[in-house]
Design a protein around this motif. Structure first.
Motif, mmCIF file in Angstrom:
data_model
loop_
_atom_site.group_PDB
_atom_site.id
_atom_site.type_symbol
_atom_site.label_atom_id
_atom_site.label_comp_id
_atom_site.label_asym_id
_atom_site.label_seq_id
_atom_site.Cartn_x
_atom_site.Cartn_y
_atom_site.Cartn_z
ATOM 1 N N UNK A 122 0.858 -1.182 0.000
ATOM 2 C CA UNK A 122 0.000 0.000 0.000
ATOM 3 C C UNK A 122 0.895 1.233 0.000
ATOM 4 N N UNK A 123 0.418 2.311 -0.618
ATOM 5 C CA UNK A 123 1.265 3.481 -0.852
ATOM 6 C C UNK A 123 0.681 4.714 -0.188
ATOM 7 N N UNK A 124 1.550 5.458 0.479
ATOM 8 C CA UNK A 124 1.215 6.788 0.981
ATOM 9 C C UNK A 124 2.063 7.791 0.201
ATOM 10 N N UNK A 125 1.412 8.663 -0.550
ATOM 11 C CA UNK A 125 2.135 9.669 -1.337
ATOM 12 C C UNK A 125 1.958 11.030 -0.694
ATOM 13 N N UNK A 126 3.078 11.649 -0.354
ATOM 14 C CA UNK A 126 3.079 12.990 0.228
ATOM 15 C C UNK A 126 3.748 13.947 -0.750
ATOM 16 N N UNK A 127 3.042 15.003 -1.111
ATOM 17 C CA UNK A 127 3.589 15.984 -2.044
ATOM 18 C C UNK A 127 4.136 17.170 -1.267
ATOM 19 N N UNK A 128 5.387 17.480 -1.495
ATOM 20 C CA UNK A 128 6.016 18.589 -0.780
ATOM 21 C C UNK A 128 7.466 18.261 -0.502
ATOM 22 N N UNK A 129 8.114 19.097 0.300
ATOM 23 C CA UNK A 129 9.513 18.879 0.639
ATOM 24 C C UNK A 129 9.658 17.671 1.548
ATOM 25 N N UNK A 130 10.771 16.970 1.400
ATOM 26 C CA UNK A 130 11.054 15.828 2.262
ATOM 27 C C UNK A 130 11.408 16.310 3.658
#
Length: 305
Positions: A122-130
């Motif tokens: 399962x995938x959690x995608x976070x958009x933004x700076x690491x």
């Protein structure tokens, strides 16, 4: 935990009764088994087996260890085996952080294909700076412009995009386009302030090969590439943008290149993950997948692989 294989081998040798029988059962040479046993004894700082020409017998410490392990190890092995299996089979939750523009337009559309290939991930995608601390935040993979500051991380270059200096026609109607980089000081410059960005130091190369390094005065600053693009479209000033991110706006005339005869900086994106050993299968699978999808076939470069 890392001594578990030695304990298992120790149990097997004792139950076999002789090194030759243990060698047959385990499919290992007697010399290799003897080396493992010696390493285990050195680790524990105890003599476990008394060797002789006739074979071996358990010491007092060896018998105590054998009796304890014979009860404990069968219950412990499944607990230890599950994390180890994750090194071989992609499973679990994969947390991916990607820069906003690349994540939204290139990475997110590919995740359905990845999920179809690896249904147990399962995938959690976070958009933004690491996040600064990749490990404490539980992030598995980062896709970001620029190499990481932390040299313990592995960074592989995915793609490199040419950039251009651009502005909206409305802005250029009010403020004529500069004819030379030094005239940028007279313009409203929009700055992206995040990891891997050019910030307020713009390096341009003229047609004759001369380099012009301009420290521009920021008119507006943001850490969000989508916000920067919106400011450009709204006519707030000039900015350096990756050409792939604004290709449609250039085609439709909503944005116009400025100083088009000058070569602008190039923006490289990297896939970044932690460690070089014991990498979970889910991470290895995703890194290989995203490299195959995004990296140009002709670009074999791998950084600190």
């Amino acid at each position: 935990m890392k001594r578990t294989p030695d304990f298992s081998l120790f149990l097997a040798v004792v139950k076999a009764g002789t090194l030759s029988e243990a060698s047959r059962v385990l499919g290992m040479s007697a010399a290799a088994i003897s080396k493992y046993l010696t390493q285990l004894e050195q680790h524990m700082k105890l003599r476990l087996l008394a060797r002789s020409a006739r074979g071996f017998h358990l010491t007092e410490h060896g018998r105590e260890l054998f009796e304890s392990l014979d009860h404990m190890l069968p219950e412990l092995t499944p607990i230890l085996g599950e994390p180890m299996s994750r090194l071989d089979h992609p499973t679990g939750t994969l947390k991916v952080v990607s820069s906003i523009a690349l994540g939204r337009h290139r990475v997110a559309p590919l995740l359905s294909e990845f999920s179809a290939r690896y249904p147990e991930v399962s995938i959690q995608l976070q958009l933004g700076d690491a996040p600064e601390d990749l490990f404490r935040s539980g992030v598995d993979v980062v896709i970001s412009p620029g190499e990481p500051i932390d040299q313990s991380l592995v960074a592989r270059r995915l793609i490199t995009h040419p950039c251009c200096l651009c502005a909206a026609p409305d802005y250029l109607a009010r403020r004529p386009a500069p004819a030379h980089p030094r005239e940028l000081h007279q313009h409203d410059c929009l700055i992206l302030d995040c990891h891997g960005a050019f910030r307020d130091r713009w390096v341009l190369r003229d047609p004759r090969g001369g380099t012009h390094t301009i420290k521009v005065a920021p008119h507006k600053i943001t850490d969000n590439s989508e916000q920067l693009k919106q400011w450009l479209l709204d006519g707030h000033g000039l900015a350096l943008k990756s050409e792939w991110d604004i290709a449609e706006h250039l085609r439709r005339g909503e944005l116009v290149k400025v100083l088009p005869d000058y070569e602008m900086p190039r923006l490289s994106f990297y896939v970044i993950y932690g460690g070089r050993q014991l990498i979970p299968a889910k991470t290895r699978a995703f890194v290989q997948f995203i490299e195959n999808q995004l990296r140009p076939r002709e670009d074999p470069e791998r950084l600190r692989a």
